[in-house]
Enzyme design. Structure first.
Site, PDB file in Angstrom:
ATOM      1  CB  ALA A  69      -0.501  -0.249   0.753  1.00 33.57           C
ATOM      2  N   GLY A 114       0.401  -4.895   0.836  1.00 32.94           N
ATOM      3  CA  GLY A 114      -0.270  -5.042  -0.101  1.00 32.94           C
ATOM      4  C   GLY A 114      -0.389  -5.430  -1.332  1.00 32.94           C
ATOM      5  CD  GLU A 117      -2.586  -7.574   2.651  1.00 31.29           C
ATOM      6  OE1 GLU A 117      -1.970  -6.187   1.960  1.00 31.29           O
ATOM      7  OE2 GLU A 117      -3.330  -7.842   4.196  1.00 31.29           O
ATOM      8  CD  GLU A 137       1.484  -6.007   5.591  1.00 28.63           C
ATOM      9  OE1 GLU A 137       1.978  -6.302   5.960  1.00 28.63           O
ATOM     10  OE2 GLU A 137       0.969  -5.439   4.382  1.00 28.63           O
TER      11      GLU A 137
HETATM   12  N1  CAA Z   1       4.436   3.087  -0.727  1.00 30.57           N
HETATM   13  C1  CAA Z   1       5.419   4.108  -1.519  1.00 30.57           C
HETATM   14  N2  CAA Z   1       5.569   4.281  -2.276  1.00 30.57           N
HETATM   15  C2  CAA Z   1       7.144   3.396  -1.830  1.00 30.57           C
HETATM   16  C3  CAA Z   1       7.039   2.116  -1.715  1.00 30.57           C
HETATM   17  C4  CAA Z   1       5.641   2.578  -0.977  1.00 30.57           C
HETATM   18  N3  CAA Z   1       4.566   0.901  -0.337  1.00 30.57           N
HETATM   19  N4  CAA Z   1       7.588   1.150  -2.147  1.00 30.57           N
HETATM   20  C5  CAA Z   1       8.445   2.112  -2.659  1.00 30.57           C
HETATM   21  N5  CAA Z   1       7.749   3.279  -2.394  1.00 30.57           N
HETATM   22  C6  CAA Z   1       8.430   4.319  -3.369  1.00 30.57           C
HETATM   23  C7  CAA Z   1       9.896   4.648  -3.062  1.00 30.57           C
HETATM   24  O1  CAA Z   1       9.799   5.970  -1.712  1.00 30.57           O
HETATM   25  C8  CAA Z   1      10.760   5.549  -3.352  1.00 30.57           C
HETATM   26  O2  CAA Z   1      10.866   6.914  -3.582  1.00 30.57           O
HETATM   27  P1  CAA Z   1      11.376   7.497  -4.429  1.00 30.57           P
HETATM   28  O3  CAA Z   1      12.850   7.383  -5.804  1.00 30.57           O
HETATM   29  O4  CAA Z   1      10.364   9.069  -4.634  1.00 30.57           O
HETATM   30  O5  CAA Z   1      12.143   8.302  -2.755  1.00 30.57           O
HETATM   31  C9  CAA Z   1      11.104   4.399  -4.870  1.00 30.57           C
HETATM   32  O6  CAA Z   1       9.557   3.994  -4.572  1.00 30.57           O
HETATM   33  C10 CAA Z   1      11.757   3.406  -5.131  1.00 30.57           C
HETATM   34  O7  CAA Z   1      11.905   3.046  -3.854  1.00 30.57           O
HETATM   35  P2  CAA Z   1      13.072   2.136  -2.913  1.00 30.57           P
HETATM   36  O8  CAA Z   1      13.972   3.473  -3.216  1.00 30.57           O
HETATM   37  O9  CAA Z   1      12.173   2.052  -1.881  1.00 30.57           O
HETATM   38  O10 CAA Z   1      13.822   1.052  -4.339  1.00 30.57           O
HETATM   39  P3  CAA Z   1      14.619   0.517  -3.438  1.00 30.57           P
HETATM   40  O11 CAA Z   1      15.087  -0.461  -3.953  1.00 30.57           O
HETATM   41  O12 CAA Z   1      15.701   0.974  -2.136  1.00 30.57           O
HETATM   42  O13 CAA Z   1      14.255  -0.559  -2.278  1.00 30.57           O
HETATM   43  C11 CAA Z   1      12.355  -1.573  -0.856  1.00 30.57           C
HETATM   44  C12 CAA Z   1      12.333  -1.351  -2.476  1.00 30.57           C
HETATM   45  C13 CAA Z   1      12.928  -2.457  -0.700  1.00 30.57           C
HETATM   46  C14 CAA Z   1      11.025  -2.436  -2.260  1.00 30.57           C
HETATM   47  C15 CAA Z   1      11.950  -0.552  -1.013  1.00 30.57           C
HETATM   48  O14 CAA Z   1      11.577   0.418  -0.866  1.00 30.57           O
HETATM   49  C16 CAA Z   1      10.290  -0.918   0.446  1.00 30.57           C
HETATM   50  O15 CAA Z   1      10.691  -1.863   1.431  1.00 30.57           O
HETATM   51  N6  CAA Z   1       9.463   0.044  -0.005  1.00 30.57           N
HETATM   52  C17 CAA Z   1       8.365  -0.697   1.217  1.00 30.57           C
HETATM   53  C18 CAA Z   1       8.107  -2.014   0.956  1.00 30.57           C
HETATM   54  C19 CAA Z   1       6.350  -2.644   2.656  1.00 30.57           C
HETATM   55  O16 CAA Z   1       6.806  -2.316   3.647  1.00 30.57           O
HETATM   56  N7  CAA Z   1       5.423  -2.952   2.184  1.00 30.57           N
HETATM   57  C20 CAA Z   1       4.544  -2.280   3.087  1.00 30.57           C
HETATM   58  C21 CAA Z   1       3.386  -0.842   2.897  1.00 30.57           C
HETATM   59  S1  CAA Z   1       2.290  -1.297   4.067  1.00 30.57           S
HETATM   60  C22 CAA Z   1       1.145  -2.037   3.210  1.00 30.57           C
HETATM   61  O17 CAA Z   1       0.595  -2.720   2.587  1.00 30.57           O
HETATM   62  C23 CAA Z   1       0.148  -2.230   4.590  1.00 30.57           C
HETATM   63  C24 CAA Z   1      -1.328  -3.250   4.278  1.00 30.57           C
HETATM   64  O18 CAA Z   1      -1.729  -4.058   3.703  1.00 30.57           O
HETATM   65  C25 CAA Z   1      -2.645  -2.552   3.343  1.00 30.57           C
END
Ligand code: CAA
Length: 264
Positions: A69, A114, A117, A137
């Site tokens: 998400a 998400g 999911e 999460e």
């Molecule tokens: N939401 C918003 N933006 C996201 C994102 C997310 N879930 N995941 C990545 N992005 C964005 C980053 O902020 C970044 O944007 P900028 O270039 O503007 O800074 C861009 O995508 C590229 O990401 P990274 O620079 O972080 O890329 P990376 O290769 O270094 O890392 C990753 C990749 C390990 C996937 C890392 O991006 C990450 O950990 N993302 C979040 C993953 C996460 O925690 N997901 C769960 C979300 S909560 C959820 O999903 C709740 C639910 O069930 C409803």
């Protein structure tokens, strides 16, 4: 059907369709707009007036299927807004399960939160060897909101799901296959997409009605006891005997020819 979307892409090629989450710069993170566009599309696809026989769900680019998400959007949400966001995402996972044709998730990289999911709401998952799954999460002070607390436990077992959810750790492809989350893995996105198309083609040679009812009965049974599920199975087993496809399929077997199914 309108296919004029900003955050998703829907392409139909012959009998099959490809639905792509299209926010590559944010690693295809699911924000409210994605969910609203998905809801519009999936609600229409559920009626299947175009006679689609199978669909692939994937993410734009080579890095991520869906990285979860949208964390940026969630930062400022109130409790009420978060509840609505979770409900909308859950509706889409349910709509995906209710589509009357098979959907293969083609996971081309990160499928976190998400993303995992959404993949689990498809009928089964193909993935590249570099794919990474997880429900991280708790690392963000959150819990899953689009079905992860429920579907992961049903797929891999409750205790395994708890270990994955509580640690928030990443799951690499070999483990994802071992636990039955991923059905097959591929060395490239191209190989994965070709294999998914071949699988959909193979399925499309069968009765579309029987495939749709198998999906419906299996998904319905998931929420029932075995004996309740068997009742649902017997009900549809009986009903399918009045279909054209059942008469044609059994007759073709007896006449030693290929069946010509009509999906009715
Ligand atoms: N939401 C918003 N933006 C996201 C994102 C997310 N879930 N995941 C990545 N992005 C964005 C980053 O902020 C970044 O944007 P900028 O270039 O503007 O800074 C861009 O995508 C590229 O990401 P990274 O620079 O972080 O890329 P990376 O290769 O270094 O890392 C990753 C990749 C390990 C996937 C890392 O991006 C990450 O950990 N993302 C979040 C993953 C996460 O925690 N997901 C769960 C979300 S909560 C959820 O999903 C709740 C639910 O069930 C409803």
């Amino acid at each position: 059907m309108s296919t004029n979307f900003e955050t998703i892409k829907f392409e139909k090629n012959g009998d099959f369709a490809v639905l792509t989450i299209n926010r590559e710069k944010s690693l295809n993170a699911l924000n409210s707009q994605v969910h609203m566009e998905l809801k519009d599309l999936l609600s229409v696809l559920k009626e299947n007036v175009d006679g689609i026989k199978g669909m692939i769900l994937t993410g734009a680019g080579e890095k991520a299927f869906i990285a979860g998400a949208d964390i940026v959007e969630m930062t400022d949400m109130t409790s009420d807004e978060a509840y609505d966001f979770a409900t909308l995402g859950q509706e889409n996972t349910l709509l995906m399960e209710e589509l009357p044709f098979p959907v293969i998730a083609c996971v081309n990289g990160f499928a976190l939160g998400g993303g995992c999911e959404m993949a689990m709401s498809c009928d089964f998952i193909y993935a590249t060897e570099t794919a990474v799954f997880g429900q991280p999460e708790v690392k963000l002070g959150l819990i899953p909101g689009f079905g992860g607390t429920q579907r992961l436990a049903k797929l891999v077992g409750r205790n395994k799901a708890k270990e994955i959810l509580y640690t928030g750790r990443n799951i690499k492809i070999d483990e994802a296959k071992d636990m039955g989350l991923v059905v097959k893995s591929f060395s490239s996105i191209e190989d994965m997409m070709n294999a998914a198309n071949e699988t959909l083609t193979k399925i499309s040679h069968n009765s579309p009605l029987a495939v749709a009812l198998s999906k419906h009965v299996m998904n319905t049974g998931n929420d029932l006891t075995v004996s309740e599920g068997l009742e649902v199975e017997a009900k549809y087993f009986g009903e399918i005997f009045s279909s054209y496809d059942m008469k044609e399929g059994t007759k073709a077997f007896v006449e030693k020819r290929r069946a010509e199914f009509k999906g009715k």
